[in-house]
Design a protein around this motif. Structure first.
Motif, PDB file in Angstrom:
ATOM      1  N   VAL A  82       0.914  -1.078  -0.005  1.00  0.00           N
ATOM      2  CA  VAL A  82       0.047   0.079  -0.313  1.00  0.00           C
ATOM      3  C   VAL A  82       0.924   1.096   0.024  1.00  0.00           C
ATOM      4  O   VAL A  82       1.694   1.256   0.932  1.00  0.00           O
ATOM      5  CB  VAL A  82      -0.789  -0.029   1.277  1.00  0.00           C
ATOM      6  CG1 VAL A  82      -2.128   1.168   1.196  1.00  0.00           C
ATOM      7  CG2 VAL A  82      -1.725  -1.242   1.486  1.00  0.00           C
ATOM      8  N   CYS A  83       0.585   2.078  -1.006  1.00  0.00           N
ATOM      9  CA  CYS A  83       1.788   3.402  -0.930  1.00  0.00           C
ATOM     10  C   CYS A  83       0.635   4.553  -1.114  1.00  0.00           C
ATOM     11  O   CYS A  83      -0.508   4.685  -1.421  1.00  0.00           O
ATOM     12  CB  CYS A  83       2.232   3.197  -2.559  1.00  0.00           C
ATOM     13  SG  CYS A  83       3.407   1.823  -2.677  1.00  0.00           S
ATOM     14  N   VAL A  84       1.355   5.949  -0.902  1.00  0.00           N
ATOM     15  CA  VAL A  84       0.780   7.152  -0.919  1.00  0.00           C
ATOM     16  C   VAL A  84       1.686   7.755  -1.447  1.00  0.00           C
ATOM     17  O   VAL A  84       2.921   7.637  -1.043  1.00  0.00           O
ATOM     18  CB  VAL A  84      -0.055   7.677   0.452  1.00  0.00           C
ATOM     19  CG1 VAL A  84      -1.041   6.870   0.906  1.00  0.00           C
ATOM     20  CG2 VAL A  84       1.152   7.700   1.595  1.00  0.00           C
ATOM     21  N   THR A  85       1.230   8.852  -2.224  1.00  0.00           N
ATOM     22  CA  THR A  85       2.167   9.907  -2.577  1.00  0.00           C
ATOM     23  C   THR A  85       2.173  11.164  -1.721  1.00  0.00           C
ATOM     24  O   THR A  85       1.306  11.393  -1.070  1.00  0.00           O
ATOM     25  CB  THR A  85       1.971  10.310  -3.958  1.00  0.00           C
ATOM     26  OG1 THR A  85       0.390  11.202  -4.042  1.00  0.00           O
ATOM     27  CG2 THR A  85       1.709   9.247  -5.172  1.00  0.00           C
ATOM     28  N   GLY A  86       3.419  11.908  -1.820  1.00  0.00           N
ATOM     29  CA  GLY A  86       3.359  13.364  -1.244  1.00  0.00           C
ATOM     30  C   GLY A  86       3.425  13.028   0.215  1.00  0.00           C
ATOM     31  O   GLY A  86       3.848  12.229   0.942  1.00  0.00           O
ATOM     32  N   ASP A  87       2.647  13.970   0.923  1.00  0.00           N
ATOM     33  CA  ASP A  87       2.386  13.776   2.623  1.00  0.00           C
ATOM     34  C   ASP A  87       0.861  14.126   2.827  1.00  0.00           C
ATOM     35  O   ASP A  87       0.227  14.677   2.021  1.00  0.00           O
ATOM     36  CB  ASP A  87       3.400  14.845   3.375  1.00  0.00           C
ATOM     37  CG  ASP A  87       2.903  16.293   2.968  1.00  0.00           C
ATOM     38  OD1 ASP A  87       2.220  16.948   3.562  1.00  0.00           O
ATOM     39  OD2 ASP A  87       3.546  16.766   1.970  1.00  0.00           O
ATOM     40  N   LEU A  88       0.444  13.578   3.967  1.00  0.00           N
ATOM     41  CA  LEU A  88      -0.890  13.792   4.305  1.00  0.00           C
ATOM     42  C   LEU A  88      -1.302  14.669   5.616  1.00  0.00           C
ATOM     43  O   LEU A  88      -0.403  14.718   6.489  1.00  0.00           O
ATOM     44  CB  LEU A  88      -1.451  12.263   4.746  1.00  0.00           C
ATOM     45  CG  LEU A  88      -1.282  11.426   3.612  1.00  0.00           C
ATOM     46  CD1 LEU A  88      -1.932  10.039   4.028  1.00  0.00           C
ATOM     47  CD2 LEU A  88      -2.007  11.774   2.339  1.00  0.00           C
ATOM     48  N   GLY A  89      -2.537  15.131   5.564  1.00  0.00           N
ATOM     49  CA  GLY A  89      -2.934  16.020   6.728  1.00  0.00           C
ATOM     50  C   GLY A  89      -2.792  17.424   6.628  1.00  0.00           C
ATOM     51  O   GLY A  89      -3.038  18.328   7.518  1.00  0.00           O
ATOM     52  N   ALA A  90      -1.837  17.907   5.793  1.00  0.00           N
ATOM     53  CA  ALA A  90      -1.251  19.285   5.587  1.00  0.00           C
ATOM     54  C   ALA A  90      -2.636  20.234   5.211  1.00  0.00           C
ATOM     55  O   ALA A  90      -2.550  21.340   5.796  1.00  0.00           O
ATOM     56  CB  ALA A  90      -0.048  19.397   4.657  1.00  0.00           C
ATOM     57  N   ALA A  91      -3.308  19.812   4.387  1.00  0.00           N
ATOM     58  CA  ALA A  91      -4.413  20.763   3.945  1.00  0.00           C
ATOM     59  C   ALA A  91      -5.570  20.805   5.174  1.00  0.00           C
ATOM     60  O   ALA A  91      -5.902  21.806   5.182  1.00  0.00           O
ATOM     61  CB  ALA A  91      -5.181  20.031   2.742  1.00  0.00           C
ATOM     62  N   TYR A  92      -5.753  19.814   5.924  1.00  0.00           N
ATOM     63  CA  TYR A  92      -6.713  19.789   6.976  1.00  0.00           C
ATOM     64  C   TYR A  92      -6.081  20.825   7.884  1.00  0.00           C
ATOM     65  O   TYR A  92      -6.717  21.715   8.583  1.00  0.00           O
ATOM     66  CB  TYR A  92      -6.977  18.432   7.397  1.00  0.00           C
ATOM     67  CG  TYR A  92      -7.817  18.520   8.712  1.00  0.00           C
ATOM     68  CD1 TYR A  92      -9.242  18.663   8.537  1.00  0.00           C
ATOM     69  CD2 TYR A  92      -7.200  18.405   9.776  1.00  0.00           C
ATOM     70  CE1 TYR A  92      -9.838  18.624   9.668  1.00  0.00           C
ATOM     71  CE2 TYR A  92      -8.090  18.477  11.014  1.00  0.00           C
ATOM     72  CZ  TYR A  92      -9.391  18.680  10.858  1.00  0.00           C
ATOM     73  OH  TYR A  92     -10.062  18.692  12.347  1.00  0.00           O
TER      74      TYR A  92
END
Ligand code: ADP
Ligand code: MG
Length: 342
Positions: free
Chosen positions: A166-176
């Motif tokens: 399982v992969c994600v790109t970039g980073d998470l949570g910053a927009a929120y």
């Protein structure tokens, strides 16, 4: 005779969509895939055509006190392009429908269109039509995007297999977290209109909230390095919610690791100041428009050195459910959070 009435707040968005679309039957041979993915898939000969619609509503998806109209325009286009990207496709055309109240001026709407055209240029898509009507309340903007994908490159939400990565790109949570900062400054401003908003330390977060990007670069990269994800979708509602979608569509479970979640340094620092959990923001914060995808383990050498791609876990059997292994090595069950009332 009593007629039963179900309040929408008791259903949730996804259940509502299921109930509204469960009787839909595809009668055209060319309708390959209908409701249930990031975009519909239509057989148009040499390629598949991809089609998606997204709507943004003032007061719900954007707040004009801190979101300039050009950003609203830009973001509306990006949100639609991200859905085409999530199918491993390339967006080519958009149409834009707007509902406006009399409080908007020509200049304000030109600013909205400035943002729309900036996104069109950035992503090389053409604005080819739309609709304009009046609204009794705020601004509503609906964008339809059309794109295409080679028939052998299509990625759906279904297709993930146990033991895939399982992969994600970039980073998470910053927009929120960016949105929380903007909301905090807005509240302070309402109390003291003379205050100067302190936004400089949060530049990255605010940019992620106001000017997100669709990961078209990753679709190009997949093509270049010969990777075809077994399933993919964009992260518009938060990682946890999107994992639940992939789980339902692919009939698999997921185990992901807290210490593998890609979180920007500014997100970490700001969540501490705001007394939020950066893990919860990464799991449940929406609007990052990054890609979530699965690949067979054999593809690991092709992706592991890429700084834009982060391995966060692996696919399991459906019976294992959705698990987060915390930094304390505890496995906890993930549930989706949030339902925006209609
Ligand atoms: P996304 O977040 O990727 O834009 P959504 O969660 O909005 O996707 O929608 C999920 C699926 O349900 C999509 O396939 C979408 O086309 C479909 N859908 C959403 N709302 C409706 C509706 N009112 N009528 C028919 N299909 C819908
Ligand atoms: Mg999507």
């Amino acid at each position: 005779m009593s007629v039963s009435k179900t309040a929408l707040k008791d259903l949730g968005e996804f259940k509502l969509i299921d109930l509204l679309t469960q009787d839909s039957k595809l009668v055209r041979k060319s309708s390959i895939y209908g409701v249930g993915d990031d975009a519909a898939v239509i057989d148009t000969g040499a390629h598949y055509t991809l089609l998606t619609t997204d709507m943004l509503v003032e007061g719900l998806h954007f707040d004009l006190t801190y979101c300039p109209l050009k950003h609203v325009g830009y973001k509306a286009i990006v949100a639609s392009i991200a859905d085409i990207t999530a199918m491993n496709g390339v967006a080519e055309q958009i149409t834009v429908a707007i509902a406006i109240s009399s409080r908007f001026t020509l200049e304000a709407l030109q600013e909205l269109y400035h943002g729309i055209y900036t996104a069109c240029e950035r992503y090389q898509v053409d604005l080819v039509g739309g609709d304009t009507t009046s609204s009794t309340a705020g601004l509503v903007i609906s964008v339809t995007a059309v794109g295409k994908v080679s028939k052998d490159k299509l990625c759906l939400r279904k297709g993930a297999k146990p033991y895939d990565l399982v992969c994600v790109t970039g980073d998470l949570g910053a927009a929120y977290v960016g949105l929380q900062v903007l909301n905090r400054e807005k509240r302070l401003f309402e109390v003291d209109p003379n205050m100067q908003p302190k936004l400089a330390p949060y530049k990255y977060l605010i940019e992620r909230q106001l000017k997100p990007e669709a990961r078209t670069d990753i679709v190009e990269l997949f093509d270049k390095i010969g990777v075809l994800p077994t399933s993919m979708m964009d992260i518009s509602d938060g990682l946890a919610s999107e994992l639940l979608h992939l789980s339902k569509a692919s009939k698999v479970g997921f185990t992901i690791y807290e210490n593998k979640l890609p979180i920007h340094q500014q997100t970490h620092e700001t969540t501490e100041t705001l007394h939020l959990s950066s893990t919860l923001c990464a799991l449940h914060g929406g609007e990052d428009y990054e890609l979530l995808f699965t690949v067979p383990q054999a593809d690991l050498p092709k992706i592991e050195s890429n700084s834009n791609i982060h391995l966060i876990g692996y696919v399991t059997e459906l019976s294992e459910g959705l698990k987060l292994v915390t930094t304390n090595n505890e496995a906890i069950t993930i549930t989706a959070q949030g339902w925006e009332p209609l």
